[in-house]
Design an enzyme around this catalytic site. Structure first.
Site, PDB file in Angstrom:
ATOM      1  N   GLU A   1      -6.180  10.729 -13.983  1.00 32.80           N
ATOM      2  CA  GLU A   1      -6.351  11.017 -12.536  1.00 32.80           C
ATOM      3  C   GLU A   1      -5.377  12.104 -12.104  1.00 32.80           C
ATOM      4  O   GLU A   1      -5.735  13.026 -11.374  1.00 32.80           O
ATOM      5  CB  GLU A   1      -6.042   9.772 -11.688  1.00 32.80           C
ATOM      6  CG  GLU A   1      -7.107   8.755 -11.640  1.00 32.80           C
ATOM      7  CD  GLU A   1      -8.112   8.945 -10.502  1.00 32.80           C
ATOM      8  OE1 GLU A   1      -7.909   9.790  -9.610  1.00 32.80           O
ATOM      9  OE2 GLU A   1      -9.125   8.236 -10.526  1.00 32.80           O
TER      10      GLU A   1
ATOM     11  N   ASP B   1       3.100   2.089  -4.803  1.00 33.86           N
ATOM     12  CA  ASP B   1       3.106   2.269  -6.271  1.00 33.86           C
ATOM     13  C   ASP B   1       3.691   3.611  -6.678  1.00 33.86           C
ATOM     14  O   ASP B   1       4.539   3.683  -7.569  1.00 33.86           O
ATOM     15  CB  ASP B   1       1.710   2.030  -6.898  1.00 33.86           C
ATOM     16  CG  ASP B   1       0.611   2.969  -6.441  1.00 33.86           C
ATOM     17  OD1 ASP B   1       0.815   3.743  -5.483  1.00 33.86           O
ATOM     18  OD2 ASP B   1      -0.471   2.934  -7.069  1.00 33.86           O
TER      19      ASP B   1
ATOM     20  N   TYR C   1      -3.606  12.411   0.505  1.00 34.29           N
ATOM     21  CA  TYR C   1      -2.850  11.524  -0.393  1.00 34.29           C
ATOM     22  C   TYR C   1      -1.700  12.306  -1.037  1.00 34.29           C
ATOM     23  O   TYR C   1      -0.552  11.872  -1.035  1.00 34.29           O
ATOM     24  CB  TYR C   1      -3.786  10.972  -1.481  1.00 34.29           C
ATOM     25  CG  TYR C   1      -3.152   9.926  -2.353  1.00 34.29           C
ATOM     26  CD1 TYR C   1      -3.336   8.580  -2.094  1.00 34.29           C
ATOM     27  CD2 TYR C   1      -2.349  10.279  -3.436  1.00 34.29           C
ATOM     28  CE1 TYR C   1      -2.747   7.608  -2.893  1.00 34.29           C
ATOM     29  CE2 TYR C   1      -1.745   9.326  -4.235  1.00 34.29           C
ATOM     30  CZ  TYR C   1      -1.962   7.989  -3.964  1.00 34.29           C
ATOM     31  OH  TYR C   1      -1.363   7.030  -4.752  1.00 34.29           O
TER      32      TYR C   1
ATOM     33  N   GLY D   1     -13.141   2.323  -1.528  1.00 33.51           N
ATOM     34  CA  GLY D   1     -11.712   2.034  -1.655  1.00 33.51           C
ATOM     35  C   GLY D   1     -11.421   0.854  -2.546  1.00 33.51           C
ATOM     36  O   GLY D   1     -10.351   0.253  -2.450  1.00 33.51           O
TER      37      GLY D   1
ATOM     38  N   SER E   1     -13.614   2.239  -7.831  1.00 40.72           N
ATOM     39  CA  SER E   1     -14.666   2.379  -8.833  1.00 40.72           C
ATOM     40  C   SER E   1     -14.243   3.416  -9.881  1.00 40.72           C
ATOM     41  O   SER E   1     -14.593   3.300 -11.058  1.00 40.72           O
ATOM     42  CB  SER E   1     -15.978   2.791  -8.166  1.00 40.72           C
ATOM     43  OG  SER E   1     -15.785   3.914  -7.346  1.00 40.72           O
ATOM     44  N   SER E   2     -13.477   4.419  -9.473  1.00 36.68           N
ATOM     45  CA  SER E   2     -13.062   5.452 -10.436  1.00 36.68           C
ATOM     46  C   SER E   2     -12.128   4.865 -11.492  1.00 36.68           C
ATOM     47  O   SER E   2     -12.289   5.138 -12.690  1.00 36.68           O
ATOM     48  CB  SER E   2     -12.408   6.630  -9.721  1.00 36.68           C
ATOM     49  OG  SER E   2     -11.337   6.198  -8.937  1.00 36.68           O
TER      50      SER E   2
ATOM     51  N   GLU F   1       0.848  -1.205   0.000  1.00 35.84           N
ATOM     52  CA  GLU F   1       0.000   0.000   0.000  1.00 35.84           C
ATOM     53  C   GLU F   1       0.876   1.246   0.000  1.00 35.84           C
ATOM     54  O   GLU F   1       1.842   1.329   0.768  1.00 35.84           O
ATOM     55  CB  GLU F   1      -0.900  -0.044   1.243  1.00 35.84           C
ATOM     56  CG  GLU F   1      -2.292   0.460   1.020  1.00 35.84           C
ATOM     57  CD  GLU F   1      -3.106  -0.368   0.015  1.00 35.84           C
ATOM     58  OE1 GLU F   1      -3.065  -0.064  -1.189  1.00 35.84           O
ATOM     59  OE2 GLU F   1      -3.774  -1.311   0.464  1.00 35.84           O
ATOM     60  N   HIS F   2       0.552   2.177  -0.875  1.00 35.95           N
ATOM     61  CA  HIS F   2       1.317   3.423  -1.048  1.00 35.95           C
ATOM     62  C   HIS F   2       2.749   3.153  -1.497  1.00 35.95           C
ATOM     63  O   HIS F   2       3.640   3.978  -1.285  1.00 35.95           O
ATOM     64  CB  HIS F   2       1.289   4.276   0.235  1.00 35.95           C
ATOM     65  CG  HIS F   2      -0.066   4.866   0.481  1.00 35.95           C
ATOM     66  ND1 HIS F   2      -0.526   5.960  -0.204  1.00 35.95           N
ATOM     67  CD2 HIS F   2      -1.088   4.466   1.275  1.00 35.95           C
ATOM     68  CE1 HIS F   2      -1.761   6.231   0.190  1.00 35.95           C
ATOM     69  NE2 HIS F   2      -2.134   5.331   1.079  1.00 35.95           N
TER      70      HIS F   2
ATOM     71  N   ASP G   1      -4.249   0.911  -9.349  1.00 34.62           N
ATOM     72  CA  ASP G   1      -5.686   0.662  -9.512  1.00 34.62           C
ATOM     73  C   ASP G   1      -6.024   0.401 -10.982  1.00 34.62           C
ATOM     74  O   ASP G   1      -6.746  -0.539 -11.313  1.00 34.62           O
ATOM     75  CB  ASP G   1      -6.500   1.857  -9.016  1.00 34.62           C
ATOM     76  CG  ASP G   1      -6.168   2.237  -7.585  1.00 34.62           C
ATOM     77  OD1 ASP G   1      -5.531   1.414  -6.897  1.00 34.62           O
ATOM     78  OD2 ASP G   1      -6.533   3.341  -7.163  1.00 34.62           O
TER      79      ASP G   1
HETATM   80  C1  GLA Z   1      -5.080   4.736  -4.059  1.00 32.86           C
HETATM   81  C2  GLA Z   1      -4.271   5.118  -5.294  1.00 32.86           C
HETATM   82  C3  GLA Z   1      -3.269   4.033  -5.668  1.00 32.86           C
HETATM   83  C4  GLA Z   1      -2.431   3.622  -4.459  1.00 32.86           C
HETATM   84  C5  GLA Z   1      -3.306   3.373  -3.244  1.00 32.86           C
HETATM   85  C6  GLA Z   1      -2.499   3.165  -2.001  1.00 32.86           C
HETATM   86  O1  GLA Z   1      -5.892   3.620  -4.347  1.00 32.86           O
HETATM   87  O2  GLA Z   1      -5.126   5.368  -6.389  1.00 32.86           O
HETATM   88  O3  GLA Z   1      -2.455   4.469  -6.742  1.00 32.86           O
HETATM   89  O4  GLA Z   1      -1.435   4.570  -4.197  1.00 32.86           O
HETATM   90  O5  GLA Z   1      -4.217   4.445  -2.995  1.00 32.86           O
HETATM   91  O6  GLA Z   1      -1.735   2.028  -2.114  1.00 32.86           O
END
Ligand code: GLA
Length: 389
Positions: free
Chosen positions: A163, A41, A225, A127, A130-131, A38-39, A175
């Site tokens: 995005e 990418d 974010y 989370g 969907s986007s 998580e976080h 995502d």
């Molecule tokens: C959101 C972002 C992703 C990723 C996650 C955290 O979903 O769109 O790119 O950074 O948060 O892992």
């Protein structure tokens, strides 16, 4: 009862017919989960997501003029615009579609007007992206109709750019990549630096991936974010002064970060320490999956939650309560918050024999500790974005 998958496609087709006549294409585009990573990418590290069996169906027809007419079936909302005036709007969802058009325009694609109707069963604001599902599905449909020739990975990148530049979220590629590239019964290990990837089997008949939605409105998500991302970049700038080989947190070790601890702003230190550890966890979870050591996978999920709560600081009381409640239940191997944070859902690795007890136990936590009705989704890895016949 929720409409079946075939019915979802039919419902969207019928919605399109009600508004615009016959659609030219219908696309199914899935949401995603992330087992771990998580976080990482946007720090060019590793992630381990999967597309899931919750999707958005998008019906599209090109027009002969420049008009845009979009309908969000589930919200019963309409949008009208023009390909010659692509700009962000307050309503939210039209931005995901216009962002794709704007990025296609930047690639030099000759655009035309579009009629589009979409709806589905991806929980919104929970989370599970969907986007990204909407962006990738719309881009996928236009890619086919306008014969643009983009690969799946290029579509994912287009969605990410949209995005970043149109919607204003500085997100990474996870995502969109997961939505476009998913496969049945597979997680995807992505190296976010060079976008190389491997499919990792997830075929355990005895285990389920279960999402528990915190139902917290995610209002702070974008600014927080983007701030976290800037803090990671500030950390990289400092690390690079000492070692010019470091151009992202992907290149740094825990020892590199520790060595700079006194020079880093304390929040920047915590962000960097978390990201470096999380990258290692993705690799160790891949090894654990290969060995079938699901207890180790679960332990890594708890460690990630702890890091997200105290190091990256993107959890919230509701997510902590859901993880804590899951931890105490039989047959739960791991639990953690998933995605950007400040709401959304937790992902839980649960033995199927204990699924009923999990539902019951979590329902008590929802009622007693959150004062909410439970919102629990069992999901499984599935194929990525696809055109339907
Ligand atoms: C959101 C972002 C992703 C990723 C996650 C955290 O979903 O769109 O790119 O950074 O948060 O892992």
């Amino acid at each position: 009862m929720e409409p079946s998958v075939t019915n979802q496609a039919e419902r969207v087709r019928a919605g399109f017919r009600d508004h615009f006549g016959q659609p030219e294409v219908v696309v199914r585009s899935p949401g995603r989960v992330n087992l771990i990573g998580e976080h990482t990418d946007h720090n060019l590290g590793y992630v381990l997501p999967a597309a899931i069996d919750r999707a958005i169906w998008i019906a599209i027809r090109l027009r002969d003029d420049r008009a845009l007419r979009f309908v969000a079936l589930d919200k019963n909302e309409h949008f009208e615009g023009s390909v010659d005036a692509l700009h962000t709007v307050d309503a939210g969802w039209p931005n995901y579609l216009m962002g794709i058009l704007s990025e296609l325009q930047k690639l030099g694609v000759e655009l035309r007007g579009v009629d589009c109707v979409f709806g589905g069963n991806v929980p919104i604001g929970c989370g599970v992206s969907s986007s990204a599902a909407l962006e990738c599905g719309f881009a996928f449909g236009l890619n086919a109709q306008l014969q643009i020739g983009l690969s799946r990975v290029a579509i994912a990148q287009l969605g990410q750019r949209s995005e970043n530049r149109f919607v204003g979220v500085n997100c990474g590629i996870m995502d969109q990549f997961a939505s476009c590239m998913g496969k049945e019964r597979r997680l995807i290990r992505i190296d976010c630096r060079d976008l190389s990837y491997q499919y990792v089997p997830f075929e355990r008949e005895d285990l389920s991936l279960v999402l528990c939605d915190s139902q917290v409105p995610r209002t702070l998500t974008t600014s927080a974010y983007n701030l976290r991302r800037a803090q990671c970049e500030a950390g990289v700038a400092k690390l690079a002064e000492r070692d010019p080989e470091i151009s992202s947190l992907r290149d740094a070790t825990a020892a590199d970060v520790e060595a700079l601890r006194d020079e880093l702003d304390p929040a920047v230190y915590r962000r960097c320490a978390y990201v470096v550890a999380e990258n290692q966890r993705v690799l160790s979870v891949c090894a654990s999956l290969e060995r079938g050591d699901m207890a180790a996978v679960g332990a890594a999920m708890y460690a990630t939650h702890d890091g997200l709560a105290h190091g990256y600081e993107v959890s919230c009381p509701e997510l902590d309560i859901l993880v804590d409640a899951a931890h105490g239940l039989p047959g739960v191997l791991g639990a953690r918050m998933m995605g950007g944070g400040f709401g959304g859902c937790t992902i839980n690795l649960v033995e199927n024999d204990h699924l009923a007890a999990f539902h019951a136990g979590m329902a008590v936590a929802y009622h007693d500790r959150l004062g909410k009705e439970p919102a629990i989704h069992v999901c499984r890895p599935t194929a990525g974005t696809e055109l339907l016949a």
